[in-house]
Design a protein around this motif. Structure first.
Motif, PDB file in Angstrom:
ATOM      1  N   THR A 198      57.603  44.992  16.252  1.00 16.83           N
ATOM      2  CA  THR A 198      58.160  45.174  17.594  1.00 16.83           C
ATOM      3  C   THR A 198      57.106  45.761  18.524  1.00 16.83           C
ATOM      4  OG1 THR A 198      60.338  45.600  16.634  1.00 16.83           O
ATOM      5  CG2 THR A 198      60.003  46.249  18.929  1.00 16.83           C
ATOM      6  N   LEU A 199      56.890  45.072  19.645  1.00 17.17           N
ATOM      7  CA  LEU A 199      55.943  45.573  20.640  1.00 17.17           C
ATOM      8  C   LEU A 199      56.572  46.734  21.399  1.00 17.17           C
ATOM      9  CD1 LEU A 199      54.596  42.177  21.990  1.00 17.17           C
ATOM     10  CD2 LEU A 199      53.285  43.856  20.688  1.00 17.17           C
ATOM     11  N   ILE A 200      55.826  47.838  21.532  1.00 16.55           N
ATOM     12  CA  ILE A 200      56.311  49.009  22.262  1.00 16.55           C
ATOM     13  C   ILE A 200      55.902  48.944  23.724  1.00 16.55           C
ATOM     14  CG2 ILE A 200      56.222  51.532  22.379  1.00 16.55           C
ATOM     15  CD1 ILE A 200      55.518  51.520  19.391  1.00 16.55           C
ATOM     16  N   GLU A 201      54.672  48.575  23.971  1.00 11.74           N
ATOM     17  CA  GLU A 201      54.187  48.446  25.340  1.00 11.74           C
ATOM     18  C   GLU A 201      53.009  47.485  25.375  1.00 11.74           C
ATOM     19  OE1 GLU A 201      52.596  52.075  26.895  1.00 11.74           O
ATOM     20  OE2 GLU A 201      52.005  52.807  24.915  1.00 11.74           O
ATOM     21  N   THR A 202      52.794  46.886  26.551  1.00 16.43           N
ATOM     22  CA  THR A 202      51.668  45.970  26.778  1.00 16.43           C
ATOM     23  C   THR A 202      51.198  46.135  28.210  1.00 16.43           C
ATOM     24  OG1 THR A 202      52.990  44.119  27.600  1.00 16.43           O
ATOM     25  CG2 THR A 202      52.713  44.278  25.209  1.00 16.43           C
ATOM     26  N   ASN A 203      50.015  45.635  28.498  1.00 13.64           N
ATOM     27  CA  ASN A 203      49.573  45.571  29.890  1.00 13.64           C
ATOM     28  C   ASN A 203      49.822  44.165  30.426  1.00 13.64           C
ATOM     29  OD1 ASN A 203      47.548  44.175  28.552  1.00 13.64           O
ATOM     30  ND2 ASN A 203      45.935  44.899  29.912  1.00 13.64           N
ATOM     31  N   PRO A 204      49.760  43.961  31.756  1.00 13.78           N
ATOM     32  CA  PRO A 204      50.034  42.641  32.341  1.00 13.78           C
ATOM     33  C   PRO A 204      49.140  41.535  31.783  1.00 13.78           C
ATOM     34  CG  PRO A 204      50.039  44.316  34.051  1.00 13.78           C
ATOM     35  CD  PRO A 204      49.572  44.993  32.799  1.00 13.78           C
ATOM     36  N   ALA A 205      47.881  41.878  31.438  1.00 15.50           N
ATOM     37  CA  ALA A 205      46.970  40.848  30.933  1.00 15.50           C
ATOM     38  C   ALA A 205      47.476  40.276  29.619  1.00 15.50           C
ATOM     39  CB  ALA A 205      45.569  41.431  30.765  1.00 15.50           C
ATOM     40  N   PHE A 206      48.087  41.103  28.785  1.00 18.11           N
ATOM     41  CA  PHE A 206      48.642  40.629  27.510  1.00 18.11           C
ATOM     42  C   PHE A 206      49.743  39.598  27.771  1.00 18.11           C
ATOM     43  CE2 PHE A 206      51.666  40.821  24.024  1.00 18.11           C
ATOM     44  CZ  PHE A 206      50.859  40.756  22.912  1.00 18.11           C
ATOM     45  N   LEU A 207      50.656  39.919  28.677  1.00 20.23           N
ATOM     46  CA  LEU A 207      51.742  38.987  29.007  1.00 20.23           C
ATOM     47  C   LEU A 207      51.181  37.706  29.611  1.00 20.23           C
ATOM     48  CD1 LEU A 207      54.244  41.545  30.602  1.00 20.23           C
ATOM     49  CD2 LEU A 207      54.172  40.745  28.230  1.00 20.23           C
ATOM     50  N   GLU A 208      50.140  37.850  30.448  1.00 20.93           N
ATOM     51  CA  GLU A 208      49.537  36.678  31.100  1.00 20.93           C
ATOM     52  C   GLU A 208      48.877  35.761  30.076  1.00 20.93           C
ATOM     53  OE1 GLU A 208      46.144  35.719  34.514  1.00 20.93           O
ATOM     54  OE2 GLU A 208      46.930  37.754  34.268  1.00 20.93           O
ATOM     55  N   LEU A 209      48.258  36.336  29.035  1.00 18.92           N
ATOM     56  CA  LEU A 209      47.617  35.516  28.010  1.00 18.92           C
ATOM     57  C   LEU A 209      48.612  34.578  27.341  1.00 18.92           C
ATOM     58  CD1 LEU A 209      45.203  38.030  26.210  1.00 18.92           C
ATOM     59  CD2 LEU A 209      44.547  35.989  27.465  1.00 18.92           C
ATOM     60  N   PHE A 210      49.835  35.056  27.138  1.00 20.54           N
ATOM     61  CA  PHE A 210      50.850  34.240  26.461  1.00 20.54           C
ATOM     62  C   PHE A 210      51.763  33.492  27.436  1.00 20.54           C
ATOM     63  CE2 PHE A 210      49.745  37.287  23.116  1.00 20.54           C
ATOM     64  CZ  PHE A 210      49.605  36.429  22.041  1.00 20.54           C
ATOM     65  N   GLY A 211      51.556  33.700  28.729  1.00 21.72           N
ATOM     66  CA  GLY A 211      52.371  33.001  29.722  1.00 21.72           C
ATOM     67  C   GLY A 211      53.811  33.478  29.743  1.00 21.72           C
TER      68      GLY A 211
END
Length: 499
Positions: free
Chosen positions: A158-171
């Protein structure tokens, strides 16, 4: 720290205010005060702002210290507030501290001196908090702007936190969507890390799939950390698709180039084999008819010498001489070919013994030319091959004796000098010398600087010398001036004698 400290003093006792001011002026070189003695003054101060700290009594004629504290914290949450009172109790102190009070000082004659340190500690704490907040803002801004995906995950994936770049990499748009689609298997990351010795860190290239089904290459860096007793996976994810595609292209080019080089090597190997077979053919197949020519020429010269006129006899003599030259040429070509192809074994070689052997082979030439050979002993041990060195020194000494002016007796000096881990072996002559522009050419096959009638030879001797020295991992060169003799040198690794 603030240059001029602005302090609100809220107390309806003039003497207490004076004592507080006196202590603050002793502690702070630059300090200004606003004295608050009623509700109007307090409301005006709140609306105007501009103060850095507050010292308030608890028991006031128009309100109490808790209300003062709550009002100040409502408008200025970070402003330090010190309560200095003699009418409060422990319950009030606890409630005040829970409401954001920075310190609580009992109003006694010996306690006034505690107010300045309390303010200084509160201001230092505020400055530290402000720096931490600024650093956190900068860090968050950096994490939001960087093109590297950053994430933290539990061991169960389970992911606890990410930065916007992580979300952008996976679309994807949110952390919830990332957990729902499970595009990065962090549970597998945990399984890989948990068995590693500290520090539990791993970096690997992975091929991942975006939410739209397209794929990309990522450089995944993960570390297993313990945060407040809980295991988490902290990771970085960088898109390396472009680099990976470049590597694939380069790898394809390397494989193609390797195949081409292999083909060239095969051709060279085939050419070398052909050359070796050709050299063997020269040495074996051509020598038989050559020996016949030499043999029958000699018979004719011995048995029928008186039967020939002068012209026929001259022709026959030329046949014999040229047959002998051709035999020498074949011998030299065979020697050059063997040096190119043979497996040369390197060992410790005594230069004195090699030189003696070479001089023995040249004994007749030395006597015929009345040459003087000077050898400066001792000569060291070098790493080389005895047979090759004998051939190299024989050719160099033969040239030193041969290439002199017709009215000059050859004088040759031989010596060696140490150059670091190398030995440089010199052969100096008093011969005709070599023009500077031709000194590199003389080591190539079939290079002749003089006519056959003037100085006979095949033009391969120095090529054999160079090839022999190269096969022993050495170097060779010449220092010469036209008409002033030559100094040939060859350099080989020195072998240190065991004591």
């Amino acid at each position: 720290m603030i240059q001029t400290l602005q302090v609100l003093i809220i107390d309806d006792n003039r003497s207490d205010r004076a004592l507080i001011i006196r202590e603050l002026q002793r502690e702070f070189p630059q300090v200004e005060f606003t004295e608050i003695i009623n509700a109007g003054d307090f409301e005006l101060a709140i609306s105007s702002g501009g103060f850095d700290a507050v010292v308030t009594d608890y028991q006031l004629r128009w309100t109490n210290g808790l209300e003062i504290l709550r009002t100040i914290k409502a408008y200025y949450p970070r402003c330090p507030v010190i309560m200095f009172t003699g009418t409060g109790n422990e319950e009030i102190a606890v409630e005040a501290l829970q409401s954001g009070l920075d310190d609580y000082v009992l109003k006694q004659s010996n306690r006034y001196i505690r107010i300045p340190p309390a303010i200084r500690i509160a201001l230092n704490r505020l400055e530290t908090q402000q720096r931490a907040s600024l650093l956190e803002i900068r860090l968050q801004t950096l994490l939001n702007q960087v093109k590297v995906g950053i994430f933290r995950s539990r061991p169960d994936g389970t992911l606890i936190e990410t930065n916007p770049a992580f979300l952008e990499l996976f679309g994807i748009k949110s952390l919830g969507q990332a957990n729902e689609m499970n595009l990065l298997d962090t549970q597998n990351c945990y399984a890989r890390l948990v068995h590693l010795p500290p520090p539990q860190h791993q970096e690997r290239e992975v091929q991942l799939t975006r939410s739209d089904g397209t794929q990309f290459w990522g450089l995944l860096t993960t570390t297993l950390n313990i945060i407040e007793g809980i295991s988490v996976i902290d990771g970085l994810l960088e898109d390396i698709t472009e680099r990976k595609q470049t590597e694939i292209i380069l790898e394809a080019r390397v494989q193609k180039r390797t195949a081409q080089l292999n083909a060239v090597n095969q051709e060279l190997s085939s050419a070398n084999q052909d050359l070796e077979e050709f050299a063997y053919s020269i040495s074996h197949d051509l020598r038989a008819p050559l020996r016949a020519i030499q043999g029958f020429s000699q018979i004719l010269l011995e048995d029928l010498d008186g039967s020939f006129d002068s012209t026929s006899l001259e022709y026959l003599q030329r046949i014999a001489v040229n047959a002998e030259k051709l035999d020498t040429l074949i011998t030299d070509l065979s020697a050059y070919s063997r040096l190119r192809q043979a497996d040369i074994q390197l060992e410790s070689v005594n230069l004195s013994l090699v030189l003696t052997e070479a001089l023995t082979l040249l004994e007749l030439d030395i006597l015929e030319q009345q040459a003087q050979i000077q050898v400066d002993e001792p000569l060291p041990l070098v790493r080389g091959n005895r047979l090759v060195l004998v051939q190299v020194l024989t050719n160099l000494l033969s040239n030193a004796v041969k290439f002199v002016a017709s009215d000059v007796l050859p004088q040759v000096r031989v010596w060696a000098e140490q150059r670091g881990q190398q030995t440089r072996f010199w052969i100096e002559d008093n011969g005709i010398g070599i023009p500077s522009e031709r000194q590199q050419q003389i080591f190539s096959p079939f290079t002749r600087l003089h006519g056959e009638e003037e100085y006979p030879g095949t033009g391969i001797g120095l090529a054999i010398v160079r090839k022999g020295v190269e096969r022993m991992n050495g170097e060779i060169g010449v220092v010469s001036q036209l008409g002033q003799g030559s100094r040939f040198w060859l350099e080989l690794p020195t072998v240190m004698e065991q004591s």
